[in-house]
Write a protein that holds these residues in place. Structure first.
Motif, PDB file in Angstrom:
ATOM      1  N   UNK A   1       0.846  -1.199   0.000  1.00 14.05           N
ATOM      2  CA  UNK A   1       0.000   0.000   0.000  1.00 14.05           C
ATOM      3  C   UNK A   1       0.882   1.250   0.000  1.00 14.05           C
ATOM      4  N   UNK A   2       0.487   2.213  -0.817  1.00 11.55           N
ATOM      5  CA  UNK A   2       1.212   3.475  -0.934  1.00 11.55           C
ATOM      6  C   UNK A   2       0.201   4.594  -1.087  1.00 11.55           C
ATOM      7  N   UNK A   3       0.439   5.679  -0.392  1.00 14.36           N
ATOM      8  CA  UNK A   3      -0.355   6.874  -0.634  1.00 14.36           C
ATOM      9  C   UNK A   3       0.349   7.644  -1.745  1.00 14.36           C
ATOM     10  N   UNK A   4      -0.328   7.809  -2.859  1.00 14.04           N
ATOM     11  CA  UNK A   4       0.291   8.447  -4.013  1.00 14.04           C
ATOM     12  C   UNK A   4       0.279   9.961  -3.873  1.00 14.04           C
ATOM     13  N   UNK A   5       1.455  10.477  -3.560  1.00 10.20           N
ATOM     14  CA  UNK A   5       1.672  11.916  -3.545  1.00 10.20           C
ATOM     15  C   UNK A   5       3.005  12.170  -4.235  1.00 10.20           C
ATOM     16  N   UNK A   6       2.999  13.078  -5.145  1.00 10.65           N
ATOM     17  CA  UNK A   6       4.202  13.341  -5.940  1.00 10.65           C
ATOM     18  C   UNK A   6       5.395  13.681  -5.055  1.00 10.65           C
ATOM     19  N   UNK A   7       5.174  14.479  -4.051  1.00 10.04           N
ATOM     20  CA  UNK A   7       6.289  14.905  -3.203  1.00 10.04           C
ATOM     21  C   UNK A   7       6.894  13.734  -2.425  1.00 10.04           C
ATOM     22  N   UNK A   8       6.127  12.657  -2.229  1.00  9.27           N
ATOM     23  CA  UNK A   8       6.607  11.492  -1.486  1.00  9.27           C
ATOM     24  C   UNK A   8       7.234  10.417  -2.383  1.00  9.27           C
ATOM     25  N   UNK A   9       7.216  10.640  -3.690  1.00  5.04           N
ATOM     26  CA  UNK A   9       7.699   9.629  -4.624  1.00  5.04           C
ATOM     27  C   UNK A   9       9.111   9.125  -4.298  1.00  5.04           C
ATOM     28  N   UNK A  10      10.099   9.979  -4.030  1.00  3.53           N
ATOM     29  CA  UNK A  10      11.437   9.457  -3.723  1.00  3.53           C
ATOM     30  C   UNK A  10      11.472   8.597  -2.459  1.00  3.53           C
ATOM     31  N   UNK A  11      10.727   8.982  -1.457  1.00  4.40           N
ATOM     32  CA  UNK A  11      10.691   8.208  -0.215  1.00  4.40           C
ATOM     33  C   UNK A  11      10.020   6.862  -0.464  1.00  4.40           C
ATOM     34  N   UNK A  12       8.937   6.872  -1.247  1.00  3.47           N
ATOM     35  CA  UNK A  12       8.249   5.619  -1.564  1.00  3.47           C
ATOM     36  C   UNK A  12       9.163   4.697  -2.366  1.00  3.47           C
ATOM     37  N   UNK A  13       9.875   5.245  -3.334  1.00  6.87           N
ATOM     38  CA  UNK A  13      10.802   4.427  -4.119  1.00  6.87           C
ATOM     39  C   UNK A  13      11.916   3.859  -3.240  1.00  6.87           C
ATOM     40  N   UNK A  14      12.409   4.672  -2.331  1.00  5.57           N
ATOM     41  CA  UNK A  14      13.451   4.207  -1.408  1.00  5.57           C
ATOM     42  C   UNK A  14      12.920   3.073  -0.544  1.00  5.57           C
ATOM     43  N   UNK A  15      11.707   3.221  -0.049  1.00  7.70           N
ATOM     44  CA  UNK A  15      11.106   2.169   0.774  1.00  7.70           C
ATOM     45  C   UNK A  15      10.882   0.895  -0.035  1.00  7.70           C
ATOM     46  N   UNK A  16      10.437   1.037  -1.273  1.00  8.62           N
ATOM     47  CA  UNK A  16      10.251  -0.129  -2.136  1.00  8.62           C
ATOM     48  C   UNK A  16      11.574  -0.852  -2.370  1.00  8.62           C
ATOM     49  N   UNK A  17      12.635  -0.091  -2.557  1.00 10.88           N
ATOM     50  CA  UNK A  17      13.967  -0.688  -2.733  1.00 10.88           C
ATOM     51  C   UNK A  17      14.415  -1.407  -1.465  1.00 10.88           C
TER      52      UNK A  17
END
Length: 108
Positions: free
Chosen positions: A61-77
């Motif tokens: 689950x991810x809350x889609x917010x453009x400003x959070x994209x790098x953090x979400x990608x880092x977490x996915x990695x």
């Protein structure tokens, strides 16, 4: 830091497939838990514990917010939901920033 619209659109288009693949992997792990030796109650509670932890992962689950994209990608990695190879189509700027967030650019 503001990232390109192209990166944002690419992230939004790839995320569902990444999540589906990650959840498929989780399901296989759950099957292993249920198929293992031991008491049914122990397996049930182990599975419940894993699902409780896993459902908070950005691979689920991810809350889609453009400003959070790098953090979400880092977490996915970090969670192993994606690899660096999955990011080849993203801009060099975003990839460099992710490397910074992951500590890859720090001198040893």
């Amino acid at each position: 830091m503001d990232f390109s619209k192209e990166d944002w659109n690419l992230f939004r288009s790839k995320l569902p497939d990444w999540q589906e693949a990650y959840m498929e992997r989780l399901n296989k792990e759950y099957i292993q838990i249920l198929s293992s030796e031991g008491k049914a109650s122990d397996k049930f509670w182990e599975l419940e514990k894993r699902i409780y932890q896993d459902k908070r992962s950005p691979g689920v689950i991810v809350q889609l917010r453009r400003r959070d994209m790098p953090i979400q990608l880092t977490s996915l990695l970090r969670d192993g939901a994606i690899t660096r190879d999955d990011l080849k189509e993203f801009s060099p700027e975003l990839q460099e920033y992710l490397g910074f967030l992951l500590g890859e650019n720090r001198k040893k």
